[in-house]
Motif scaffolding. Structure first.
Motif, PDB file in Angstrom:
ATOM      1  N   ALA A 175      66.099  48.394  -8.099  1.00 22.80           N
ATOM      2  CA  ALA A 175      65.242  49.481  -7.643  1.00 22.80           C
ATOM      3  C   ALA A 175      63.888  49.356  -8.327  1.00 22.80           C
ATOM      4  CB  ALA A 175      65.869  50.832  -7.957  1.00 22.80           C
ATOM      5  N   ALA A 176      62.850  49.852  -7.653  1.00 24.01           N
ATOM      6  CA  ALA A 176      61.504  49.805  -8.208  1.00 24.01           C
ATOM      7  C   ALA A 176      60.654  50.879  -7.549  1.00 24.01           C
ATOM      8  CB  ALA A 176      60.866  48.430  -7.977  1.00 24.01           C
ATOM      9  N   THR A 177      59.601  51.276  -8.225  1.00 24.85           N
ATOM     10  CA  THR A 177      58.606  52.168  -7.632  1.00 24.85           C
ATOM     11  C   THR A 177      57.273  51.441  -7.577  1.00 24.85           C
ATOM     12  OG1 THR A 177      58.122  53.146  -9.811  1.00 24.85           O
ATOM     13  CG2 THR A 177      59.720  54.293  -8.410  1.00 24.85           C
ATOM     14  N   ARG A 178      56.535  51.681  -6.492  1.00 20.60           N
ATOM     15  CA  ARG A 178      55.218  51.083  -6.304  1.00 20.60           C
ATOM     16  C   ARG A 178      54.339  52.089  -5.574  1.00 20.60           C
ATOM     17  NH1 ARG A 178      57.679  47.748  -8.826  1.00 20.60           N
ATOM     18  NH2 ARG A 178      57.824  45.482  -8.519  1.00 20.60           N
ATOM     19  N   ALA A 179      53.297  52.555  -6.236  1.00 22.78           N
ATOM     20  CA  ALA A 179      52.268  53.377  -5.587  1.00 22.78           C
ATOM     21  C   ALA A 179      52.847  54.540  -4.797  1.00 22.78           C
ATOM     22  CB  ALA A 179      51.398  52.508  -4.675  1.00 22.78           C
ATOM     23  N   GLY A 180      53.787  55.274  -5.417  1.00 23.19           N
ATOM     24  CA  GLY A 180      54.339  56.450  -4.766  1.00 23.19           C
ATOM     25  C   GLY A 180      55.488  56.178  -3.823  1.00 23.19           C
ATOM     26  N   ASP A 181      55.935  54.932  -3.713  1.00 27.55           N
ATOM     27  CA  ASP A 181      57.096  54.584  -2.892  1.00 27.55           C
ATOM     28  C   ASP A 181      58.238  54.146  -3.796  1.00 27.55           C
ATOM     29  OD1 ASP A 181      55.708  55.119  -0.636  1.00 27.55           O
ATOM     30  OD2 ASP A 181      55.736  53.089   0.177  1.00 27.55           O
ATOM     31  N   TYR A 182      59.437  54.361  -3.325  1.00 27.97           N
ATOM     32  CA  TYR A 182      60.648  53.954  -4.034  1.00 27.97           C
ATOM     33  C   TYR A 182      61.365  52.909  -3.191  1.00 27.97           C
ATOM     34  CZ  TYR A 182      65.334  54.356  -6.129  1.00 27.97           C
ATOM     35  OH  TYR A 182      66.542  54.099  -6.728  1.00 27.97           O
ATOM     36  N   PHE A 183      61.778  51.827  -3.828  1.00 27.86           N
ATOM     37  CA  PHE A 183      62.455  50.728  -3.147  1.00 27.86           C
ATOM     38  C   PHE A 183      63.814  50.483  -3.802  1.00 27.86           C
ATOM     39  CE2 PHE A 183      57.898  50.050  -3.054  1.00 27.86           C
ATOM     40  CZ  PHE A 183      57.625  49.636  -1.755  1.00 27.86           C
ATOM     41  N   THR A 184      64.831  50.364  -2.999  1.00 28.81           N
ATOM     42  CA  THR A 184      66.102  49.820  -3.473  1.00 28.81           C
ATOM     43  C   THR A 184      66.404  48.602  -2.618  1.00 28.81           C
ATOM     44  OG1 THR A 184      67.226  51.460  -2.073  1.00 28.81           O
ATOM     45  CG2 THR A 184      67.190  51.873  -4.449  1.00 28.81           C
ATOM     46  N   TRP A 185      66.971  47.577  -3.243  1.00 26.03           N
ATOM     47  CA  TRP A 185      67.242  46.354  -2.488  1.00 26.03           C
ATOM     48  C   TRP A 185      68.575  45.758  -2.904  1.00 26.03           C
ATOM     49  CZ3 TRP A 185      63.932  46.168  -6.703  1.00 26.03           C
ATOM     50  CH2 TRP A 185      64.270  45.251  -7.703  1.00 26.03           C
ATOM     51  N   PHE A 186      69.084  44.911  -2.018  1.00 20.64           N
ATOM     52  CA  PHE A 186      70.231  44.072  -2.335  1.00 20.64           C
ATOM     53  C   PHE A 186      70.160  42.842  -1.448  1.00 20.64           C
ATOM     54  CE2 PHE A 186      71.806  46.448   1.277  1.00 20.64           C
ATOM     55  CZ  PHE A 186      72.690  45.600   1.938  1.00 20.64           C
ATOM     56  N   HIS A 187      70.968  41.853  -1.755  1.00 20.23           N
ATOM     57  CA  HIS A 187      71.020  40.617  -0.975  1.00 20.23           C
ATOM     58  C   HIS A 187      72.411  40.423  -0.409  1.00 20.23           C
ATOM     59  CE1 HIS A 187      67.565  40.053  -3.635  1.00 20.23           C
ATOM     60  NE2 HIS A 187      67.085  39.252  -2.709  1.00 20.23           N
ATOM     61  N   TRP A 188      72.467  39.705   0.711  1.00 17.77           N
ATOM     62  CA  TRP A 188      73.755  39.379   1.319  1.00 17.77           C
ATOM     63  C   TRP A 188      73.650  38.005   1.971  1.00 17.77           C
ATOM     64  CZ3 TRP A 188      77.491  42.732   0.101  1.00 17.77           C
ATOM     65  CH2 TRP A 188      78.771  42.485   0.615  1.00 17.77           C
ATOM     66  N   PRO A 189      74.660  37.181   1.808  1.00 19.41           N
ATOM     67  CA  PRO A 189      74.600  35.850   2.431  1.00 19.41           C
ATOM     68  C   PRO A 189      74.825  35.941   3.941  1.00 19.41           C
ATOM     69  CG  PRO A 189      76.700  36.159   1.310  1.00 19.41           C
ATOM     70  CD  PRO A 189      75.860  37.355   0.966  1.00 19.41           C
ATOM     71  N   ALA A 190      74.040  35.195   4.693  1.00 21.71           N
ATOM     72  CA  ALA A 190      74.269  35.101   6.134  1.00 21.71           C
ATOM     73  C   ALA A 190      75.609  34.410   6.383  1.00 21.71           C
ATOM     74  CB  ALA A 190      73.132  34.316   6.790  1.00 21.71           C
ATOM     75  N   TYR A 191      76.118  34.582   7.591  1.00 26.01           N
ATOM     76  CA  TYR A 191      77.405  33.985   7.933  1.00 26.01           C
ATOM     77  C   TYR A 191      77.217  32.995   9.073  1.00 26.01           C
ATOM     78  CZ  TYR A 191      82.134  33.569   9.863  1.00 26.01           C
ATOM     79  OH  TYR A 191      83.329  33.079  10.346  1.00 26.01           O
TER      80      TYR A 191
END
Length: 359
Positions: A332-348
């Motif tokens: 998770a991160a914040t940038r200029a008033g926005d909040y981001f959550t991320w994750f990765h997943w392998p393609a199939y």
């Protein structure tokens, strides 16, 4: 800058033509683009099962009623037919979501098991995602029918959320519907359309009014090998989106999905946040990676993001959820008033041989 390209939440039927946008460079910089897997076989979505017998009888009754409620709605939907009776679907949604009875009942889920001294981490994790997941979105979206009666898009999104939640419950509770659970375990490729079609234009109830979810996807392939794996992705996405909807300022949430290297996709959920939430994250949390260890919350349980870290770590065969966070597999991160959550997943890639890569 907040990359909101959608219309008003009062009109939840927006669908953006594919590839009519660019991925902001800031989203590539959130984490490394090379994130190998240590698995010799693809993650199959299993490993989080809690048998019904481990719950107290009162909790088993609640679980049964919740499952019947959410599973009954997609059974009324016939995707191969073009003459779905939306009035019947809407009546069912109103019956399930109206009056707050189901929401109140699921709010007590786990209490009897805890009182009996039988609760443990696996049960608490399952209870969190059964209380939330697609059910939270279903009930929040159902509320919009009071201001938009007859809106077919809202009805269809409720069907999607109910279907997903039933699948999540079968993932966590293998004996709640054993026959369908067995089908969920079978190999069946799911394309990314499973996610983009349901999330783009999803409108639901936020704290200060409707919130519209929009999708920005540059990945076009298959993303999971079976329904059980798909429900694990759903557990992560619903935790992220439900949190985003809860704290979104401005009535919009954006879900980005894009490839970062061959065979690896990044999922980012973005929402604007108010000054109070930004201050909470800065002053009470500090390092946002701490959110994924559990225990930090504003009125919730602090379990949801810990569940996400466990799933992503398991997907890539990492030693621990903490490693997944520290190496950027999710975060998770914040940038200029926005909040981001991320994750990765392998393609199939159906038929491909999966080999582990050194980390």
């Amino acid at each position: 800058m907040y990359y909101n390209l959608v219309a008003s939440p009062a009109l939840p039927s927006v669908h953006t033509a594919p590839f009519m946008f660019a991925i902001p460079e800031a989203l590539y910089k959130l984490a490394p683009v090379t994130l190998p897997s240590r698995r010799s076989e693809r993650f199959n979505g299993a490993g989080y099962e809690v048998p019904l017998s481990r719950f107290a009888p009162a909790d088993r009754e609640i679980l049964g009623r919740v499952y019947q409620s959410v599973n009954g709605l997609p059974q009324l939907w016939h995707p191969m037919r073009h003459d779905a009776d939306y009035s019947v679907l809407e009546a069912y949604i109103r019956r399930v979501g109206g009056g707050g009875a189901l929401l109140a009942e699921v709010g007590h889920l786990g209490e009897a098991t805890l009182a009996a001294g039988a609760s443990d981490p696996a049960i608490r994790k399952a209870v969190h995602d059964i209380r939330g997941g697609g059910l939270t979105l279903l009930l929040g979206t159902a509320d919009l029918l009071d201001i938009m009666p007859g809106n077919r898009n809202v009805v269809r999104k409720c069907v999607d959320a109910a279907r997903d939640h039933a699948k999540i419950m079968r993932n966590l509770l293998p004996d709640i519907d054993p026959v369908v659970r067995a089908a969920d375990e079978a190999t069946k490729a799911h394309t990314i359309d499973h996610f983009t079609s349901k999330w783009d234009g999803m409108a639901t109830r936020g704290q200060t009014g409707p919130v519209l979810v929009s999708m920005r996807c540059l990945f076009t392939g298959a993303i999971s090998a079976r329904c059980l794996e798909t429900s694990s992705i759903d557990r992560v996405v619903y935790n992220y989106v439900n949190n985003a909807v809860r704290f979104a300022a401005g009535g919009a949430v954006t879900v980005w999905i894009f490839p970062v290297t061959s065979g690896l996709t990044r999922w980012v959920v973005q929402n604007a946040i108010g000054a109070d939430q930004e201050a909470f994250l800065a002053e009470r949390v500090g390092d946002l990676g701490r959110l994924f260890a559990g225990g930090i919350t504003r009125g919730g349980t602090g379990v949801g993001l810990a569940n996400c870290a466990e799933i992503v770590a398991d997907c890539f065969g990492l030693a621990s959820p903490a490693e997944a966070v520290s190496r950027g597999y999710l975060g998770a991160a914040t940038r200029a008033g926005d909040y981001f959550t991320w994750f990765h997943w392998p393609a199939y890639t159906p038929g491909a041989v999966h080999t582990a890569m050194a980390v």
